[in-house]
Motif scaffolding. Sequence first.
Motif, PDB file in Angstrom:
ATOM      1  N   TYR A 100       0.813  -1.212   0.000  1.00 44.87           N
ATOM      2  CA  TYR A 100       0.000   0.000   0.000  1.00 44.87           C
ATOM      3  C   TYR A 100       0.850   1.268   0.000  1.00 44.87           C
ATOM      4  CZ  TYR A 100      -4.364  -2.475   0.072  1.00 44.87           C
ATOM      5  OH  TYR A 100      -5.430  -3.262  -0.305  1.00 44.87           O
ATOM      6  N   THR A 104      -0.080   3.830  -2.914  1.00 48.56           N
ATOM      7  CA  THR A 104      -0.609   5.157  -2.604  1.00 48.56           C
ATOM      8  C   THR A 104       0.443   6.257  -2.642  1.00 48.56           C
ATOM      9  OG1 THR A 104      -0.345   4.872  -0.198  1.00 48.56           O
ATOM     10  CG2 THR A 104      -2.437   4.158  -1.177  1.00 48.56           C
ATOM     11  N   LYS A 159       1.348  14.357   3.366  1.00 45.19           N
ATOM     12  CA  LYS A 159       0.054  14.224   2.716  1.00 45.19           C
ATOM     13  C   LYS A 159      -1.008  15.029   3.462  1.00 45.19           C
ATOM     14  CE  LYS A 159       1.861  11.300  -0.173  1.00 45.19           C
ATOM     15  NZ  LYS A 159       2.114  11.709  -1.573  1.00 45.19           N
ATOM     16  N   TRP A 163      -5.718  14.438  -0.295  1.00 48.12           N
ATOM     17  CA  TRP A 163      -5.066  13.238  -0.830  1.00 48.12           C
ATOM     18  C   TRP A 163      -5.724  11.977  -0.273  1.00 48.12           C
ATOM     19  CZ3 TRP A 163      -2.479   9.565   2.175  1.00 48.12           C
ATOM     20  CH2 TRP A 163      -1.753   8.593   1.474  1.00 48.12           C
ATOM     21  N   ASP A 168      -9.515   6.396  -6.307  1.00 49.70           N
ATOM     22  CA  ASP A 168      -8.641   5.723  -7.264  1.00 49.70           C
ATOM     23  C   ASP A 168      -9.521   5.235  -8.424  1.00 49.70           C
ATOM     24  OD1 ASP A 168      -7.135   3.839  -8.727  1.00 49.70           O
ATOM     25  OD2 ASP A 168      -5.906   3.361  -6.990  1.00 49.70           O
ATOM     26  N   ASN A 179     -11.337   4.932  -2.269  1.00 55.91           N
ATOM     27  CA  ASN A 179     -10.431   6.059  -2.082  1.00 55.91           C
ATOM     28  C   ASN A 179      -9.207   5.649  -1.268  1.00 55.91           C
ATOM     29  OD1 ASN A 179     -11.452   5.947   0.532  1.00 55.91           O
ATOM     30  ND2 ASN A 179     -12.299   8.009   0.519  1.00 55.91           N
ATOM     31  N   THR A 180      -8.282   6.583  -1.159  1.00 58.09           N
ATOM     32  CA  THR A 180      -7.034   6.298  -0.453  1.00 58.09           C
ATOM     33  C   THR A 180      -7.282   5.994   1.011  1.00 58.09           C
ATOM     34  OG1 THR A 180      -5.926   7.826  -1.966  1.00 58.09           O
ATOM     35  CG2 THR A 180      -4.703   7.172  -0.010  1.00 58.09           C
ATOM     36  N   LYS A 183      -7.978   2.416   1.526  1.00 57.11           N
ATOM     37  CA  LYS A 183      -6.795   1.559   1.409  1.00 57.11           C
ATOM     38  C   LYS A 183      -6.042   1.492   2.734  1.00 57.11           C
ATOM     39  CE  LYS A 183      -6.204   2.412  -3.531  1.00 57.11           C
ATOM     40  NZ  LYS A 183      -5.297   2.898  -4.600  1.00 57.11           N
ATOM     41  N   TRP A 184      -5.887   2.649   3.394  1.00 57.52           N
ATOM     42  CA  TRP A 184      -5.153   2.645   4.652  1.00 57.52           C
ATOM     43  C   TRP A 184      -6.019   2.159   5.806  1.00 57.52           C
ATOM     44  CZ3 TRP A 184      -0.213   2.351   5.272  1.00 57.52           C
ATOM     45  CH2 TRP A 184       0.595   2.695   4.185  1.00 57.52           C
TER      46      TRP A 184
END
Length: 213
Positions: A100, A104, A159, A163, A168, A179-180, A183-184
Amino acid sequence: MHRRNFLVKTALAAGGLSAFPFFAHTASSLTVPDEIMMIGPKEGYSPQVGTLVSMLNYNRSTIVGITKGLDIGQLDYLHDAKANTIGSLIMHLGATEVFYQANTFEGRDDFNEAEKKLWDDAMNLGDAGRKNIKGHELKYYIDRITEVREKTLRELKNKDDKWLMEIDKKWSNEKRSINTYWKWFHVCEHESNHRGQIAWLKSRLPGAKASAD
Protein backbone atom coordinates in the motif's frame (compact mmCIF):
# COMPACT_ATOMS: atom_id res chain seq x y z
CA MET A 1 -20.38 -1.57 35.04
CA HIS A 2 -19.32 -5.19 34.63
CA ARG A 3 -19.57 -4.90 30.84
CA ARG A 4 -17.58 -1.65 30.86
CA ASN A 5 -14.88 -3.24 33.01
CA PHE A 6 -14.68 -6.17 30.64
CA LEU A 7 -14.35 -3.94 27.57
CA VAL A 8 -11.61 -1.82 29.12
CA LYS A 9 -9.70 -4.89 30.32
CA THR A 10 -9.98 -6.45 26.86
CA ALA A 11 -8.78 -3.30 25.09
CA LEU A 12 -5.81 -2.91 27.41
CA ALA A 13 -4.91 -6.58 27.14
CA ALA A 14 -5.03 -6.39 23.35
CA GLY A 15 -2.49 -3.61 23.48
CA GLY A 16 -0.27 -5.51 25.86
CA LEU A 17 -1.10 -3.01 28.63
CA SER A 18 -2.00 -3.75 32.21
CA ALA A 19 -5.66 -3.44 33.13
CA PHE A 20 -4.84 -2.94 36.81
CA PRO A 21 -4.92 0.88 36.78
CA PHE A 22 -8.62 0.77 35.90
CA PHE A 23 -9.41 -0.74 39.25
CA ALA A 24 -6.96 1.42 41.17
CA HIS A 25 -8.28 4.71 39.82
CA THR A 26 -11.43 6.11 38.27
CA ALA A 27 -11.88 5.72 34.52
CA SER A 28 -11.38 9.47 34.06
CA SER A 29 -7.94 9.31 35.64
CA LEU A 30 -6.77 6.29 33.67
CA THR A 31 -3.74 7.20 31.58
CA VAL A 32 -2.20 5.04 28.89
CA PRO A 33 1.37 5.62 27.61
CA ASP A 34 1.60 7.89 24.55
CA GLU A 35 -2.19 8.26 24.44
CA ILE A 36 -2.30 5.03 22.44
CA MET A 37 -6.05 4.73 23.01
CA MET A 38 -6.84 8.26 21.86
CA ILE A 39 -8.18 8.09 18.30
CA GLY A 40 -8.14 11.45 16.55
CA PRO A 41 -5.94 14.13 14.97
CA LYS A 42 -2.24 14.09 15.81
CA GLU A 43 0.33 16.86 15.77
CA GLY A 44 2.32 17.01 12.55
CA TYR A 45 -0.44 15.58 10.37
CA SER A 46 -3.57 16.96 8.74
CA PRO A 47 -6.72 16.11 10.79
CA GLN A 48 -7.92 13.01 8.95
CA VAL A 49 -4.40 11.74 8.24
CA GLY A 50 -3.60 12.13 11.94
CA THR A 51 -6.72 10.17 12.85
CA LEU A 52 -5.56 7.40 10.52
CA VAL A 53 -2.12 7.49 12.17
CA SER A 54 -3.67 7.10 15.62
CA MET A 55 -5.47 3.96 14.42
CA LEU A 56 -2.32 2.57 12.82
CA ASN A 57 -0.43 3.20 16.05
CA TYR A 58 -3.00 1.45 18.22
CA ASN A 59 -3.20 -1.61 15.98
CA ARG A 60 0.57 -1.90 15.89
CA SER A 61 0.77 -1.68 19.69
CA THR A 62 -1.50 -4.72 19.92
CA ILE A 63 0.74 -6.75 17.60
CA VAL A 64 3.81 -5.86 19.65
CA GLY A 65 1.94 -6.63 22.86
CA ILE A 66 0.54 -10.00 21.86
CA THR A 67 3.84 -11.31 20.50
CA LYS A 68 6.04 -10.06 23.34
CA GLY A 69 8.26 -12.78 24.79
CA LEU A 70 7.72 -15.38 22.05
CA ASP A 71 10.81 -17.42 21.22
CA ILE A 72 11.94 -18.82 17.87
CA GLY A 73 10.21 -22.16 18.41
CA GLN A 74 6.92 -20.44 19.18
CA LEU A 75 7.24 -18.05 16.24
CA ASP A 76 7.94 -21.02 13.94
CA TYR A 77 5.21 -23.26 15.37
CA LEU A 78 3.08 -24.75 12.58
CA HIS A 79 -0.32 -25.85 13.86
CA ASP A 80 -1.08 -27.96 10.77
CA ALA A 81 0.01 -28.36 7.16
CA LYS A 82 -2.22 -25.50 5.97
CA ALA A 83 -1.55 -23.04 8.79
CA ASN A 84 0.76 -20.06 8.87
CA THR A 85 3.26 -19.44 11.64
CA ILE A 86 3.12 -16.41 13.91
CA GLY A 87 6.42 -15.23 12.45
CA SER A 88 5.12 -15.40 8.89
CA LEU A 89 1.93 -13.55 9.87
CA ILE A 90 3.97 -10.70 11.36
CA MET A 91 5.95 -10.47 8.13
CA HIS A 92 2.69 -10.59 6.16
CA LEU A 93 1.60 -7.42 7.93
CA GLY A 94 4.78 -5.70 6.76
CA ALA A 95 4.38 -6.99 3.20
CA THR A 96 0.83 -5.69 2.96
CA GLU A 97 1.87 -2.28 4.22
CA VAL A 98 4.75 -2.14 1.74
CA PHE A 99 2.28 -2.85 -1.07
CA TYR A 100 0.00 0.00 0.00
CA GLN A 101 2.99 2.30 0.35
CA ALA A 102 3.94 1.53 -3.25
CA ASN A 103 0.38 1.97 -4.42
CA THR A 104 -0.61 5.16 -2.60
CA PHE A 105 2.74 6.94 -2.42
CA GLU A 106 4.19 5.93 -5.79
CA GLY A 107 1.21 4.80 -7.90
CA ARG A 108 2.50 1.23 -8.34
CA ASP A 109 0.37 -1.92 -8.27
CA ASP A 110 3.18 -4.37 -7.58
CA PHE A 111 6.44 -4.76 -5.70
CA ASN A 112 9.68 -3.69 -7.33
CA GLU A 113 12.49 -6.24 -7.52
CA ALA A 114 14.03 -5.29 -4.17
CA GLU A 115 10.64 -5.49 -2.46
CA LYS A 116 9.88 -8.85 -4.03
CA LYS A 117 13.10 -10.31 -2.66
CA LEU A 118 12.17 -9.45 0.93
CA TRP A 119 8.38 -9.48 0.89
CA ASP A 120 7.00 -11.84 -1.80
CA ASP A 121 6.91 -14.95 0.40
CA ALA A 122 5.38 -12.98 3.24
CA MET A 123 2.72 -11.47 0.98
CA ASN A 124 1.69 -14.80 -0.56
CA LEU A 125 2.26 -17.02 2.51
CA GLY A 126 1.27 -20.61 1.68
CA ASP A 127 4.01 -23.15 1.00
CA ALA A 128 6.65 -20.52 0.30
CA GLY A 129 5.95 -18.77 3.58
CA ARG A 130 6.04 -22.02 5.53
CA LYS A 131 9.33 -23.01 3.92
CA ASN A 132 11.22 -19.73 3.94
CA ILE A 133 9.96 -17.61 6.84
CA LYS A 134 11.44 -19.22 9.94
CA GLY A 135 14.45 -19.32 12.21
CA HIS A 136 14.30 -15.68 13.28
CA GLU A 137 14.03 -14.16 16.73
CA LEU A 138 11.08 -11.89 17.48
CA LYS A 139 13.30 -8.79 17.19
CA TYR A 140 13.90 -9.57 13.53
CA TYR A 141 10.19 -9.51 12.72
CA ILE A 142 9.40 -6.45 14.83
CA ASP A 143 12.36 -4.57 13.36
CA ARG A 144 11.18 -5.31 9.81
CA ILE A 145 7.61 -4.09 10.34
CA THR A 146 8.86 -1.12 12.37
CA GLU A 147 11.07 -0.01 9.48
CA VAL A 148 8.05 -0.23 7.18
CA ARG A 149 5.86 1.73 9.59
CA GLU A 150 8.48 4.46 10.02
CA LYS A 151 8.41 5.03 6.25
CA THR A 152 4.60 5.18 6.30
CA LEU A 153 4.61 7.81 9.04
CA ARG A 154 7.25 9.90 7.27
CA GLU A 155 5.30 9.85 4.02
CA LEU A 156 1.99 10.65 5.68
CA LYS A 157 3.45 13.82 7.15
CA ASN A 158 3.65 15.10 3.58
CA LYS A 159 0.05 14.22 2.72
CA ASP A 160 -3.19 16.07 3.40
CA ASP A 161 -6.85 15.21 3.83
CA LYS A 162 -7.60 15.90 0.16
CA TRP A 163 -5.07 13.24 -0.83
CA LEU A 164 -6.61 10.82 1.66
CA MET A 165 -10.08 11.27 0.19
CA GLU A 166 -9.03 10.94 -3.45
CA ILE A 167 -10.82 8.22 -5.42
CA ASP A 168 -8.64 5.72 -7.26
CA LYS A 169 -10.29 5.56 -10.68
CA LYS A 170 -8.25 2.51 -11.67
CA TRP A 171 -9.50 0.48 -8.69
CA SER A 172 -13.04 1.87 -8.81
CA ASN A 173 -15.87 0.89 -11.16
CA GLU A 174 -19.54 1.65 -11.75
CA LYS A 175 -20.54 -0.41 -8.69
CA ARG A 176 -18.10 0.96 -6.12
CA SER A 177 -15.62 3.74 -5.53
CA ILE A 178 -12.39 3.22 -3.62
CA ASN A 179 -10.43 6.06 -2.08
CA THR A 180 -7.03 6.30 -0.45
CA TYR A 181 -8.57 6.43 3.00
CA TRP A 182 -10.16 3.01 2.44
CA LYS A 183 -6.79 1.56 1.41
CA TRP A 184 -5.15 2.65 4.65
CA PHE A 185 -8.22 1.70 6.67
CA HIS A 186 -7.76 -1.74 5.11
CA VAL A 187 -4.18 -1.82 6.42
CA CYS A 188 -5.70 -1.25 9.89
CA GLU A 189 -8.42 -3.88 9.62
CA HIS A 190 -5.99 -6.33 8.02
CA GLU A 191 -3.70 -5.98 11.03
CA SER A 192 -6.65 -6.51 13.38
CA ASN A 193 -7.70 -9.61 11.48
CA HIS A 194 -4.28 -11.21 11.69
CA ARG A 195 -3.93 -10.24 15.34
CA GLY A 196 -6.89 -12.54 15.91
CA GLN A 197 -5.11 -15.34 14.08
CA ILE A 198 -1.94 -14.73 16.08
CA ALA A 199 -3.94 -14.84 19.32
CA TRP A 200 -5.51 -18.15 18.28
CA LEU A 201 -2.16 -19.67 17.30
CA LYS A 202 -0.59 -18.42 20.53
CA SER A 203 -3.30 -20.19 22.53
CA ARG A 204 -2.47 -23.44 20.68
CA LEU A 205 1.26 -23.35 21.27
CA PRO A 206 2.58 -26.46 23.03
CA GLY A 207 2.22 -25.90 26.77
CA ALA A 208 -0.06 -22.88 26.38
CA LYS A 209 -2.37 -22.30 29.31
CA ALA A 210 -6.13 -22.13 28.89
CA SER A 211 -7.34 -18.62 28.14
CA ALA A 212 -10.67 -16.79 28.38
CA ASP A 213 -9.93 -14.91 25.13
